[in-house]
Structures are given as structure tokens and as C-alpha cells.
Design an enzyme around this catalytic site. Sequence first.
Site: not given
Ligand code: DQA
Length: 151
Positions: A25, A20, A78, A111, A102, A81, A12-13, A104
Site C-alpha cells: 500500500y 500497513r 475505496n 492478489r 471505486e 475489505a 476499514p483499515n 483500490h
Molecule cells: C484495498 C483492497 C482490499 O482488498 C483490501 O481489503 C483493502 C484495500 C486496496 O485499496 O487495494 O483494505 O481496497
Amino acid sequence: MAHGTILLLNGPNLNMLGTREPEIYGSRTLADIERDIVALGKSGTPQLDVVPVQSNHEGVLVDTIQTVGREADGIIFNPGAFTHYSIAIRDAVASINTPVVEVHISNVHKREEFRHHSVIAPVAAGQIVGLGEDGYRLALEWFRSQLAKNA
Ligand code: DQA
């Protein structure tokens, strides 16, 4: 050497990359990143066919892991959240034999406290955190070297 297949899965997102929170990011879009990783997959030995999928929906991520992911040689994931609380996604990863890296983009450990814990990490092959979009590339090259070793 035979081709490998890698699922590049974003949660998501991550479709909002580019606009964003660019200070966290970066300013490149997910389409930019996916294009580069698909091209990188093709340019090396063994050649890797990268299948990019993004979804904002937990169930779609579970379905994708169970179908495309199960058939792939590796998953670059990735989970956004969902990393921090989705037992359904963790169980999906645990239910298949495909190794998962995984990724990020941000350093989640720098954070908020709620980002420090990953429910996915214990069932992943490894984790790449805080190296920006390079994390996706490094994960791809790790899979390439694993496949080359096992060829
Ligand atoms: C993320 C880190 C997560 O905490 C966050 O909710 C994201 C992006 C990252 O790529 O740094 O959506 O996975």
C-alpha cells in the site's frame, strides 16, 4: 463555473496507510493522501471541494453515503475489505444518484481470489485498480472533466 463537491470516502483499515503492509500500500499516510487530494481539488476548473471521510464501520459508511454522498457531485470510494462482501454498502451506493468511482490502491486481481470480486463495481460508474494512490487523483480528474462537460 460553480464549484463541485466530491466525497473522498475510505473504508476499514485505510486509516493504517503508511504502516500497513507498505510493500502493498506504500508508505504515505491517509492524511498525506487526503491533504493532496483536497489541494488538487482547489487547483483546477471547476474547483472541487473535497470532503475526506474514513471509517472502519459499515454503518457509518452507509450513513455517510446517504448524507454527504447524496449531496455531493461525486464519490471517490475505496471500500477496503467491504468491497468484497458488503451488500449494505452496495445498496447504499445504488440508492443515490451520485456517481461513484471505486478505487483500490493495490491490484486486487493479482492478489488472493477473495479480492477478485467486487459487489460494489456493478453499481459504480467505474473502477480504478492497482495504480497506487494515483487512483484517487485520477478519479478526481475524471469527476472534474465530467463536471466541466456538463457545466
Ligand atoms: C484495498 C483492497 C482490499 O482488498 C483490501 O481489503 C483493502 C484495500 C486496496 O485499496 O487495494 O483494505 O481496497
